[in-house]
Design an enzyme around this catalytic site. Structure first.
Site, PDB file in Angstrom:
ATOM      1  N   GLU A 152       0.819  -1.219   0.000  1.00 39.31           N
ATOM      2  CA  GLU A 152       0.000   0.000   0.000  1.00 39.31           C
ATOM      3  C   GLU A 152       0.850   1.266   0.000  1.00 39.31           C
ATOM      4  OE1 GLU A 152      -2.775  -0.154   3.219  1.00 39.31           O
ATOM      5  OE2 GLU A 152      -4.114  -1.514   2.158  1.00 39.31           O
ATOM      6  N   GLU A 308      -6.678  -7.751   0.113  1.00 36.37           N
ATOM      7  CA  GLU A 308      -7.037  -7.641   1.533  1.00 36.37           C
ATOM      8  C   GLU A 308      -8.479  -7.180   1.660  1.00 36.37           C
ATOM      9  OE1 GLU A 308      -4.790  -4.905   3.882  1.00 36.37           O
ATOM     10  OE2 GLU A 308      -2.879  -5.555   3.068  1.00 36.37           O
TER      11      GLU A 308
HETATM   12  C1  GAL Z   1      -4.225  -2.281   5.301  1.00 33.03           C
HETATM   13  C2  GAL Z   1      -2.796  -2.758   5.473  1.00 33.03           C
HETATM   14  C3  GAL Z   1      -2.703  -3.979   6.362  1.00 33.03           C
HETATM   15  C4  GAL Z   1      -3.528  -3.772   7.594  1.00 33.03           C
HETATM   16  C5  GAL Z   1      -4.948  -3.457   7.202  1.00 33.03           C
HETATM   17  C6  GAL Z   1      -5.864  -3.262   8.394  1.00 33.03           C
HETATM   18  O1  GAL Z   1      -4.292  -0.957   4.905  1.00 33.03           O
HETATM   19  O2  GAL Z   1      -2.227  -3.071   4.218  1.00 33.03           O
HETATM   20  O3  GAL Z   1      -1.356  -4.216   6.684  1.00 33.03           O
HETATM   21  O4  GAL Z   1      -2.993  -2.725   8.341  1.00 33.03           O
HETATM   22  O5  GAL Z   1      -4.957  -2.271   6.465  1.00 33.03           O
HETATM   23  O6  GAL Z   1      -7.175  -2.991   7.970  1.00 33.03           O
END
Ligand code: GAL
Length: 686
Positions: A152, A308
């Site tokens: 990210e 994710e």
């Molecule tokens: C994303 C990040 C992850 C984790 C997640 C939590 O932005 O890539 O490592 O922090 O958020 O929601």
């Protein structure tokens, strides 16, 4: 290149952070992954500090070797991170000035994550060395399927205002303008005595007594996005050199304002996205859908990876609602319906320590007895049955224009109104399109628009001569263009086109704008649509003159009364529409319905809670039906001849879709989402 996308498989898994757990847990992890149908994990994203103990220390790969061997033995493919996302504390003892500086001059401290100045050479050298070591060690590992570069980019640190970045910025400006007079002309520095005589006088737009030069701010946004991109390219260069057979991605984060993803996507082998719709917001799936359509479009229509999402609650909102039973499944299937070929989560096992210990995981703190774990297992099994979707694309004739540069420019300070913001406007038009049963691609200013029947531009504040030309020839050739208010105002230097707005498209629109009326919060202005219905503008209205076009709506109040509020104009073989007001979604839908019908697109009338889509490929057409309503069953009428995707049984055309239910229906002939009708909802909802 590795056959990452086995066309007969959907990928399922999440971020796996074994460094948070003792080795005895790792075996258990792999066993449970197998039980859940997990076939893919992202590994090593935050491992730098464990892999390297100091500037002179040898890399400590032993533990990672062991984890990768376990995963491989368990049949789990690996999306291996380059581990550069969160540099270890020792790096900042070595290079204190590698810590980034904020707009107001604060140098940030160790203790969070993503701490780095993108311009710092010592940091860049350390990154290069780590990526090289990872690629050399694991490039031929049999479980390696994909490189996950950093994590990210720009999520926490998207810009750094330190002196090193200032120097980089000056170099970037030299590259862009060549000589300083060209920069002065582009930035309009005759205003407020800002003329530069030497490059060394130029600084980033740091905190200043009042508004910084808008063109300087805009170039700073461009530079900052490019500077991060150069960091990504630094890593990719090493990977391409050492492991040309392994595809590369970096995970995007929704619509992240400061990173122009259009520039990045073409440098990835597969585009991936992190999405966190808020379970407390019953309409958050609409923005999620917009993100999914964005990322599919960034990849040129190819399938993409949902890298994710959360199985349930996150930890970073003020209040973090869990996903009620069924919602995790529905959210995940929505991504698949919009083109994802991977359903992944942050993270595999919920943490016991650290800032994200209240973030949900696939395996919650309470373990296998949790309902989340049961839902995770059930979804893993279900995805195996939906594998046919992995071969399909999402056909559409309707495109939504989106432009990061215009977004940046629109939201620079000192505008007629600070209330006109990019994302709420874009979301409203997108929601209107969805409510009309449209699948939507996103397009960018330079995109090839051939093949689309309609292009909807909710706001194109910044329009270069080239992108205006692109829209013009689209309409000339027979396309239908809908343009929202405050569009075509400035060029790439934030300089206004004169003689009536939008200067470059007045003839295409058959209309021009004389002045703007920002409305105060709560204030509205009446207008009447052509069919006699009353509507109200909020936030924004414009005084519009017709010059060949005709009015489809007129203002009824204040000194705009009697003037056009929406125009329509036949231009060569096509047609354009312009909205001189910020309208409610229903009224935008009224116009879009008309424009789409004229463009030959079938439209229907769907509640926002229902996400309808069509995927298609060699194996036919698949209708996806997802009911995001928490309590109402939707009674639908489907096209005849459908069969369950995961079975042979044929379906009746009357279908009751329970709250939070999802169905995939297969057809042997072309269908479109607007073929679906909602007959009733039970209990009735508004
Ligand atoms: C994303 C990040 C992850 C984790 C997640 C939590 O932005 O890539 O490592 O922090 O958020 O929601």
């Amino acid at each position: 290149m590795t056959n990452l996308f086995n066309p007969d498989q959907l990928l399922y898994g999440g971020d796996y952070n074994p460094e948070q757990w003792p080795p005895e847990i790792w075996r258990e992890d792999v066993r449970l992954m197998q039980e859940a149908g997990v076939n893919f994990v992202s590994l090593g994203i935050f491992s730098w500090a464990k892999l390297q103990a100091g500037p002179e220390a040898a890399f400590n790969f032993g533990w990672l070797d062991e984890v990768m061997a376990l995963l491989h033995a368990g049949g789990v493919g690996i999306n291996l991170a380059t581990a550069t996302a969160s540099p270890p504390p020792w790096l900042f003892v070595q290079f204190p000035d590698a810590r980034p500086v904020t707009w107001d001059g604060v140098r940030l401290e160790v203790g969070g994550r993503q701490l780095y100045c993108p311009s710092h050479q010592g940091f860049r050298t350390a990154v290069r060395a780590l990526v090289r070591a990872m690629a050399q060690r694991y490039g031929d590992h049999p479980a390696l399927r994909l490189w996950h570069v950093n994590n990210e980019y720009g999520c926490h640190i998207s810009e750094c205002y330190c002196d090193l970045c200032a120097e980089q910025f000056r170099g970037w400006l030299r590259g862009r303008y060549g000589d300083i007079d060209a920069l002065n002309a582009a930035w309009g520095t005759a205003f407020w005595s800002q003329q530069y005589h030497r490059w060394a006088e130029i600084q980033p737009p740091r905190q200043a007594p009042t508004y910084a030069n808008p063109a300087q701010q805009l170039d700073w946004r461009r530079f900052s996005s490019d500077n991060l991109l150069s960091l990504y390219e630094l890593e990719v260069a090493v990977l391409r050199e050492l492991t040309p057979h392994v595809p590369v991605t970096t995970n995007f984060l929704g619509f992240l304002k400061n990173v122009n993803y259009v520039q990045w996507a073409s440098r990835e082998d597969v585009v991936s996205l992190d999405a966190y719709p808020d379970p407390a917001d019953p309409h958050s799936h609409v923005e999620a859908a917009l993100q999914y359509d964005m990322v599919r479009s960034l990849g040129g229509g190819r399938r993409w990876l949902l890298m994710e999402q959360a199985t349930s609650a996150v930890n970073w909102r003020t209040r973090n609602a869990p996903k009620r039973p069924g919602l995790m499944r529905l959210d995940s299937l929505q991504a698949v319906a919009h083109g994802a070929s991977a359903v992944m989560y942050f993270q595999w096992r919920a943490s016991r320590a650290g800032a994200e210990k209240y973030h949900s995981g696939m395996l919650p703190h309470v373990g296998e007895q949790s309902r989340t774990w049961q839902e995770v297992k059930a979804l893993g099994a279900e995805l195996r049955d939906l594998k046919g979707l992995a071969r399909m694309g999402v056909p559409t004739k309707v495109a939504l224009l989106f432009d990061w540069e215009s977004w940046w420019a629109l939201e620079i300070d000192s505008k007629p109104s600070a209330d006109l913001r990019q994302m709420p406007v874009v979301l409203k038009y997108y929601a209107a399109l969805r409510s009309l049963g449209q699948s939507v691609d996103l397009v960018w200013p330079g995109s090839d628009l051939n093949g689309y029947a309609a292009v909807i531009a909710p706001n194109a504040y910044l329009l270069t001569a080239q992108s205006a030309g692109n829209l013009r020839s689209f309409v000339q050739r027979g396309g239908h263009l809908v343009l929202g208010p405050f569009s075509g105002i400035v060029d790439e230097h934030e300089q206004i086109g004169l003689g009536g707005y939008p200067a470059l498209l007045r003839d295409v629109l058959g209309a021009w704008v004389e002045e703007w009326l920002p409305l105060a919060p709560g204030e509205t202005l009446g207008l009447r649509l052509e069919d006699g219905r009353e509507a109200r503008a909020s936030t924004w209205a414009e005084k519009l003159h017709l010059s060949g076009g005709r009015a489809l709506a007129q203002f009824t109040e204040d000194y705009l009364a009697g003037g056009a509020a929406i125009s329509e104009h036949v231009f060569r073989k096509g047609r354009s529409y312009y909205l001189a007001a910020d309208l409610a979604r229903e009224d935008i839908a009224w116009l879009l319905r008309r424009a789409l019908a004229a463009a030959g697109a079938a439209v229907s009338d769907l509640p926002l809670e229902l996400d309808v889509g069509v995927s298609s490929g060699e194996d036919g057409w698949v209708l996806s039906l997802l009911n995001f309503h928490r309590t109402a069953t939707l009674h639908l009428r489907l096209p005849e001849g459908g069969r369950e995707l995961s079975g042979e049984g044929s379906l009746a055309s009357a279908l009751a879709l329970a709250p939070l239910a999802a169905r995939f229906v297969r057809y042997d002939r072309p269908i479109v989402p607007s073929d679906v009708r909602v007959v009733a909802s039970d209990p009735a909802h508004d």
